[in-house]
Design an enzyme around this catalytic site. Structure first.
Site, short mmCIF file in Angstrom:
data_model
loop_
_atom_site.label_atom_id
_atom_site.label_comp_id
_atom_site.label_asym_id
_atom_site.label_seq_id
_atom_site.Cartn_x
_atom_site.Cartn_y
_atom_site.Cartn_z
CG HIS A 9 -34.70 41.50 -33.68
ND1 HIS A 9 -33.67 41.60 -34.58
CD2 HIS A 9 -34.57 40.29 -33.08
CE1 HIS A 9 -32.92 40.51 -34.50
NE2 HIS A 9 -33.44 39.71 -33.60
NE ARG A 23 -34.60 36.84 -30.21
CZ ARG A 23 -35.60 36.08 -30.67
NH1 ARG A 23 -36.67 35.85 -29.95
NH2 ARG A 23 -35.51 35.53 -31.88
NE ARG A 41 -29.60 35.44 -28.47
CZ ARG A 41 -30.31 35.74 -29.54
NH1 ARG A 41 -30.34 34.91 -30.56
NH2 ARG A 41 -31.01 36.85 -29.59
CD GLU A 66 -27.99 32.84 -34.57
OE1 GLU A 66 -29.13 33.30 -34.66
OE2 GLU A 66 -27.09 33.37 -33.89
CG ASN A 119 -35.64 34.23 -36.79
OD1 ASN A 119 -36.49 33.52 -37.30
ND2 ASN A 119 -35.70 34.65 -35.55
CG ASP A 120 -29.52 35.85 -37.52
OD1 ASP A 120 -29.67 36.82 -38.28
OD2 ASP A 120 -29.52 35.95 -36.28
NE ARG A 124 -33.75 38.68 -38.13
CZ ARG A 124 -33.37 38.05 -37.02
NH1 ARG A 124 -32.18 37.45 -36.95
NH2 ARG A 124 -34.17 37.99 -35.99
C1 PEP Z 1 -32.52 33.41 -35.01
O1 PEP Z 1 -31.68 34.03 -35.67
O2 PEP Z 1 -33.30 32.57 -35.50
C2 PEP Z 1 -32.65 33.66 -33.56
C3 PEP Z 1 -33.42 32.92 -32.82
O3 PEP Z 1 -31.96 34.73 -33.06
P1 PEP Z 1 -32.46 36.27 -33.28
O4 PEP Z 1 -33.79 36.23 -33.93
O5 PEP Z 1 -32.49 36.91 -31.94
O6 PEP Z 1 -31.37 36.80 -34.16
MG MG Z 2 -30.14 35.09 -34.58
#
Ligand code: PEP
Ligand code: MG
Length: 619
Positions: free
Chosen positions: A231, A338, A374, A473, A496-497, A507
């Site tokens: 993040h 977010r 979200r 996810e 990402n998840d 990650r």
């Molecule tokens: C993801 O997981 O791709 C996503 C967009 O959410 P975040 O990165 O906030 O977990």
């Molecule tokens: Mg995510």
């Protein structure tokens, strides 16, 4: 062959503009050898693009900020006294530890702390710090930090014996304790101490650390830990500043007050550059600005393939402060807001009106364009002071996202009411993170209905048709996508998840960052399955993870039938330029072949081959 529609765009594929480092490599022929123009160079993982030159502000492993601050002549004696008091306090604390360790564990173990006391009584070390405070008129925290760093560097350079190497960690330990003491009586505070053009260097940055930073002063980040989808990287991208992550030992190698060039494209950090290198940065920026102007001319044209298939390109937004700036970008809307950043770095929860104000500002700023809000995705690496008293062993597998919302109905419904009320002022969509079962989705939707009933009883307005989507996810949500689609108005794939949970790659962990592969056939097949399920149920499927802005992925995602891509604004012009060079039929063909590949590398080769065969210029 489908030729590029915008082949008249000069400079778009100029290799030397891919990063500042490649520009420097290119300029070697002009007689400029970069090595002659900096003190040292470090390499990390490119976390967020851009190039910055700034002075370092250090956030230590021990969670302390160390700034190089000037002090007045008249305050020197007071600063030295402050330092001596801190050292004495740590000596007293260590003496207590020696006593306790001797009694409970043994004499030999207590020797570790005896060595700490000896260090703190070392006149050479203490004298060096005091001389620096006096001569340089700097704060004690900074001077002690530097004195210890010099000693650590010597050990690192000369010690081969593991016993002596261990001395470096004793020095780090003692340093952290004294800095904590100093921070206790006059804590360094980023809000107050940061000067403009600061590069923050840290072992790791939590999203709340990042969100606390004054965005008008911070121009770059460097962290020892993390990967491109951690993040801290995501936030840096949304703030439009470069970041280098996963650069092991950056925080113990770079000192506060040093000047660094951060190349967020290549992951290179140039420490103490001279005027020649700074001039190179200026020239490189001019060239880049020229290229950006060319790309910006694309602002008014849609992201449309050569055979007229339209892909929606939307924005990811993290911080409420960014809403106004982001709304000026010519995009199709917001694919991901977010909201958790409203919940971090504070001790209380934002109330309904505070949230309503932010969501309404977002809805109004984007006028008719859809904005996807979200519900809070706290947990994982986004820790709220209010929530997480106990650290979890596996935070990404723990109490996170929709799980927290469902466990705290009051907090959840407060957020839902705020979003619903904002929906009366624009085109608002709602979305739930990390849903892994139909049961969770149904419960979440039930809360939406209850929130509507609560607003009805207060005669508040909202959009009764507001769309409610589900983030895909995890592999589990892909496998039940048909069922989830029955209760969803759209899907948004959080790659990402999805990659993290499918490939078992943390990650945030720099040691496995190289394995984080969005082209992995498992990921493409999961995305394919999600699109098929979504379209079968007649709902659109978007991607809002960082994969959306990768050129290779863009062609594949369009070919797999993804309806929209959402990302930080920086990547949008390039992506538009790319999409406008191939046809949907081409992309579908390439995607079909990609699904049959064995490895991520095979997939990348296939797409790159398709690019070069069709003469497609890539960013
Ligand atoms: C993801 O997981 O791709 C996503 C967009 O959410 P975040 O990165 O906030 O977990
Ligand atoms: Mg995510």
């Amino acid at each position: 062959m489908k030729g590029p529609r915008s082949s008249s765009l000069p400079g778009i594929s100029d290799e030397s503009l891919l990063s500042f480092s490649s520009w420097l490599e290119n300029n070697k022929s002009l007689g400029i050898d970069p090595q002659d123009h900096y003190h040292s160079v470090l390499h990390g993982i490119a976390g967020s693009p851009g190039v910055a030159i700034g002075r370092v502000y250090l956030h230590t492993n021990a969670d302390i900020w160390v700034a190089a601050r000037s002090i007045d002549e008249a305050d020197i004696d007071r600063e030295i006294a402050r330092f001596r008091i801190a050292v004495d306090a740590v000596i007293a604390e260590r003496e207590g530890l020696i006593q306790r360790t001797r009694e409970t564990i043994g004499h030999r173990q207590a020797q570790i702390f005896e060595s700490h006391v000896m260090l703190l009584q070392d006149e050479e070390l203490i004298g060096k710090t005091i001389r620096r405070i006096r001569n340089e008129r700097r704060n004690a925290d900074y001077c002690f930090y530097i004195a210890l760093q010099e000693a650590i560097d010597i050990i690192d350079r000369v010690a081969t014996d593991p016993f002596f190497k261990e001395r470096a960690s004793d020095l780090e330990d003692v340093r952290a304790s004294v800095l904590h003491q100093l921070a206790g009586d006059s804590p360094d505070d980023p809000e107050r101490d940061l000067v403009s053009e600061t590069v923050v260097v840290a072992h790791g940055l939590t999203p709340s650390d990042t969100a606390r930073m004054p965005s008008d002063k911070v121009i770059g980040f460097i962290t020892d830990t993390g990967g491109p989808t951690s993040h801290a990287s995501i936030l840096a991208r949304s703030m439009g500043i470069p970041a280098i992550v996963g650069c092991a030992r950056a925080s113990s190698t770079i000192a506060p007050g040093q000047t660094v060039i951060v190349d967020g494209y290549s992951g290179h950090i140039y420490i103490d550059p001279d005027e020649v290198l700074r001039e190179q940065v200026r020239r490189w920026r001019e060239r880049l600005a020229e290229r950006t102007r060319i790309l910006e001319d694309l602002a008014t044209v849609p992201a449309e393939t050569v055979d007229g298939h339209r892909v929606s390109l939307e924005l990811n937004i993290e911080l409420p402060d960014e809403i106004t700036r982001m709304s000026k970008f010519p995009t199709d809307g917001v694919g991901l807001f977010r909201t958790e950043f409203l919940f971090l770095a504070r001790d209380d929860w934002p109330d309904e009106d505070e949230q309503y104000e932010v969501y309404t500002r977002l809805a109004k700023a984007f006028v008719e364009r859809p904005v996807t809000i979200r519900t809070m995705d706290v947990g994982g690496d986004k820790l709220s002071r209010r929530l997480h008293v106990e650290p979890e062993d596996n935070p990404f597998l723990g109490w996170r996202a929709i799980r927290i919302s469902l466990a705290q109905p009051d907090v959840f419904r407060t957020q839902l009411r705020a979003v619903l009320r904002a929906s009366a002022h624009g085109n608002v969509r709602l979305m739930f993170p990390l849903v892994t079962s139909v049961d969770e989705l149904r419960q979440a939707r039930e809360h939406v209905e209850q929130a509507k009933a609560e607003l009805d009883s207060r005669a508040e307005r909202y959009d009764s048709e507001m769309l409610v989507g589900t983030m895909i996810e995890t592999p589990a949500s892909v496998m039940i996508a048909d069922e989830l689609a029955q209760d969803s108005d759209f899907f948004s794939i959080g790659t990402n998840d999805l990659v993290q949970y499918t490939l078992a790659i943390d990650r945030n962990n720099e040691h496995v960052a190289a394995l984080f592969d969005t082209s992995h056939p498992a990921i493409l097949r999961l995305i394919n399955r999600t699109v098929i399920a979504g379209h079968r149920a007649g709902i659109p499927v978007y991607v809002c993870g960082e994969m959306a802005h990768e050129p290779v992925a863009a062609m594949l995602l369009v070919g797999l039938g993804i309806d929209g891509l959402s990302m930080a604004p920086g990547g949008i012009p390039e992506l538009k330029q790319l999409i406008r060079q191939f046809s949907l039929a081409d992309a579908q063909q390439v995607a079909r072949e990609a699904l049959e590949q064995t490895t991520g590398e095979d997939v990348r080769k296939l797409v790159r081959h398709a690019f070069s065969e069709r003469g497609i210029l890539t960013p």
